[in-house]
Design a protein around this motif. Structure first.
Motif, PDB file in Angstrom:
ATOM      1  N   ILE A 132      59.960 -21.279  15.837  1.00  0.00           N
ATOM      2  CA  ILE A 132      61.055 -20.596  16.689  1.00  0.00           C
ATOM      3  C   ILE A 132      61.730 -19.143  16.202  1.00  0.00           C
ATOM      4  O   ILE A 132      62.950 -20.146  15.096  1.00  0.00           O
ATOM      5  CB  ILE A 132      61.327 -21.182  18.186  1.00  0.00           C
ATOM      6  CG1 ILE A 132      62.456 -22.279  17.250  1.00  0.00           C
ATOM      7  CG2 ILE A 132      60.391 -22.346  18.511  1.00  0.00           C
ATOM      8  CD1 ILE A 132      63.401 -22.677  18.585  1.00  0.00           C
ATOM      9  N   ASP A 133      62.763 -19.202  16.998  1.00  0.00           N
ATOM     10  CA  ASP A 133      63.375 -17.924  16.589  1.00  0.00           C
ATOM     11  C   ASP A 133      65.203 -18.994  17.130  1.00  0.00           C
ATOM     12  O   ASP A 133      64.848 -18.395  17.853  1.00  0.00           O
ATOM     13  CB  ASP A 133      63.559 -15.923  16.798  1.00  0.00           C
ATOM     14  CG  ASP A 133      63.116 -15.505  15.708  1.00  0.00           C
ATOM     15  OD1 ASP A 133      62.020 -14.456  16.392  1.00  0.00           O
ATOM     16  OD2 ASP A 133      62.072 -16.369  14.360  1.00  0.00           O
ATOM     17  N   MET A 134      66.149 -17.960  16.781  1.00  0.00           N
ATOM     18  CA  MET A 134      67.742 -19.182  17.202  1.00  0.00           C
ATOM     19  C   MET A 134      68.418 -18.557  17.281  1.00  0.00           C
ATOM     20  O   MET A 134      68.845 -17.913  16.120  1.00  0.00           O
ATOM     21  CB  MET A 134      67.623 -20.433  16.400  1.00  0.00           C
ATOM     22  CG  MET A 134      66.877 -21.922  16.847  1.00  0.00           C
ATOM     23  SD  MET A 134      67.416 -23.432  15.767  1.00  0.00           S
ATOM     24  CE  MET A 134      66.210 -24.161  16.869  1.00  0.00           C
ATOM     25  N   PRO A 135      68.489 -17.611  18.048  1.00  0.00           N
ATOM     26  CA  PRO A 135      69.739 -16.467  18.160  1.00  0.00           C
ATOM     27  C   PRO A 135      71.227 -17.587  18.253  1.00  0.00           C
ATOM     28  O   PRO A 135      71.652 -18.123  18.556  1.00  0.00           O
ATOM     29  CB  PRO A 135      69.602 -15.718  19.384  1.00  0.00           C
ATOM     30  CG  PRO A 135      68.796 -16.521  20.130  1.00  0.00           C
ATOM     31  CD  PRO A 135      68.461 -17.929  19.436  1.00  0.00           C
ATOM     32  N   VAL A 136      71.913 -16.073  17.336  1.00  0.00           N
ATOM     33  CA  VAL A 136      73.883 -16.390  17.305  1.00  0.00           C
ATOM     34  C   VAL A 136      73.720 -15.016  17.603  1.00  0.00           C
ATOM     35  O   VAL A 136      74.216 -13.921  16.754  1.00  0.00           O
ATOM     36  CB  VAL A 136      73.766 -16.972  15.845  1.00  0.00           C
ATOM     37  CG1 VAL A 136      73.894 -16.883  14.944  1.00  0.00           C
ATOM     38  CG2 VAL A 136      75.748 -17.422  16.613  1.00  0.00           C
ATOM     39  N   ARG A 143      62.142 -23.152  26.731  1.00  0.00           N
ATOM     40  CA  ARG A 143      62.807 -21.820  26.476  1.00  0.00           C
ATOM     41  C   ARG A 143      62.361 -20.013  27.369  1.00  0.00           C
ATOM     42  O   ARG A 143      61.337 -20.698  27.410  1.00  0.00           O
ATOM     43  CB  ARG A 143      62.189 -21.855  24.633  1.00  0.00           C
ATOM     44  CG  ARG A 143      63.061 -22.479  23.792  1.00  0.00           C
ATOM     45  CD  ARG A 143      62.712 -22.437  22.743  1.00  0.00           C
ATOM     46  NE  ARG A 143      62.960 -24.020  22.001  1.00  0.00           N
ATOM     47  CZ  ARG A 143      62.293 -24.683  21.422  1.00  0.00           C
ATOM     48  NH1 ARG A 143      61.334 -24.727  21.920  1.00  0.00           N
ATOM     49  NH2 ARG A 143      63.261 -25.659  21.325  1.00  0.00           N
ATOM     50  N   PRO A 144      63.349 -19.533  26.592  1.00  0.00           N
ATOM     51  CA  PRO A 144      63.440 -18.296  27.497  1.00  0.00           C
ATOM     52  C   PRO A 144      61.866 -17.596  26.185  1.00  0.00           C
ATOM     53  O   PRO A 144      62.222 -17.777  25.489  1.00  0.00           O
ATOM     54  CB  PRO A 144      63.852 -17.194  26.893  1.00  0.00           C
ATOM     55  CG  PRO A 144      65.385 -18.137  25.732  1.00  0.00           C
ATOM     56  CD  PRO A 144      64.964 -19.489  26.268  1.00  0.00           C
ATOM     57  N   LYS A 145      61.194 -17.221  26.931  1.00  0.00           N
ATOM     58  CA  LYS A 145      59.881 -16.350  26.322  1.00  0.00           C
ATOM     59  C   LYS A 145      59.935 -15.054  25.531  1.00  0.00           C
ATOM     60  O   LYS A 145      61.016 -14.173  25.728  1.00  0.00           O
ATOM     61  CB  LYS A 145      58.637 -15.957  27.320  1.00  0.00           C
ATOM     62  CG  LYS A 145      57.813 -16.916  27.635  1.00  0.00           C
ATOM     63  CD  LYS A 145      57.833 -17.856  27.256  1.00  0.00           C
ATOM     64  CE  LYS A 145      56.740 -18.816  27.637  1.00  0.00           C
ATOM     65  NZ  LYS A 145      57.321 -20.776  27.603  1.00  0.00           N
ATOM     66  N   SER A 146      60.030 -15.330  23.565  1.00  0.00           N
ATOM     67  CA  SER A 146      60.225 -14.060  23.283  1.00  0.00           C
ATOM     68  C   SER A 146      58.753 -13.144  22.929  1.00  0.00           C
ATOM     69  O   SER A 146      58.106 -13.510  23.736  1.00  0.00           O
ATOM     70  CB  SER A 146      60.812 -14.399  22.151  1.00  0.00           C
ATOM     71  OG  SER A 146      59.962 -15.645  21.479  1.00  0.00           O
TER      72      SER A 146
END
Length: 193
Positions: free
Chosen positions: A144-148, A190-193
């Motif tokens: 997954i991608d993890m944003p900040v 989790r939100p879908k990307s």
């Protein structure tokens, strides 16, 4: 007569000793949360800030942000920034992505610790959104991608001691969680990307 007078004093001394031990035990339990609170408020040790809103404007001054990602022993993940460096204007909100992958054959939950360096910039580095605010659970093979979302507070310009700062490193280390909290994010929520 002296023997009866000593008994109340022994009881008073014993009561005082028990009180001191209880106070020391209470202080030891309170030390970690109080230290964490102190670090969050002051930015001590490179602890970043959590912001609820972005600044209204950005300065012309720029700083280069370096991103670093690590995994502690015992957590079967790969974890790294998708972009190694980014130049941002002071006060400008930016989004950086980290990529995590569970390379094990079982679900694993991790929690991230974080800091910035130089340490004195921690009081000015603010996050609006971050994967590090909650535990993360990854299924076997899941990636997954993890944003900040972050900004460097414009008030850094008021601290003349930091005028020479041209680079800030944001570093995360993921640690294994033995017993995940029920509030951990799982694949389903989790939100879908």
């Amino acid at each position: 007569m002296a023997e009866t007078a000593a008994k109340p004093r022994h009881g008073l001394v014993a009561f005082g000793c028990v009180g001191i031990v209880a106070a020391m035990l209470g202080a030891s339990y309170a030390a970690v949360p109080l230290y964490n609170l102190f670090c969050r408020v002051t930015g001590y040790g490179g602890t970043t800030q959590v912001a609820s809103a972005a600044p209204s404007g950005a300065l012309e001054r720029t700083v280069q942000i370096r991103f670093d990602g690590n995994v502690a022993p015992g957590l079967g993940w790969r974890f790294e920034p998708e972009t190694r460096t980014m130049t941002v204007r002071i006060g400008e909100t930016k989004l950086a992505l980290y990529r995590a992958k569970n390379v094990s054959d079982r679900p694993l939950t991790g929690t991230a610790s974080y800091n910035v360096s130089p340490n004195q910039t921690g009081a000015y580095f603010s996050k609006l959104q971050c994967f590090c605010f909650t535990e993360q659970t990854l299924q076997p093979g899941e990636e997954i991608d993890m944003p900040v979302a972050f900004f460097v507070d414009p008030s850094i310009a008021e601290n003349r001691e930091l005028d020479d700062i041209r680079e800030i490193t944001l570093s995360y280390t993921f640690f294994p969680v033995k017993e995940p909290k029920s509030a951990s994010r799982t694949v389903a929520d989790r939100p879908k990307s």
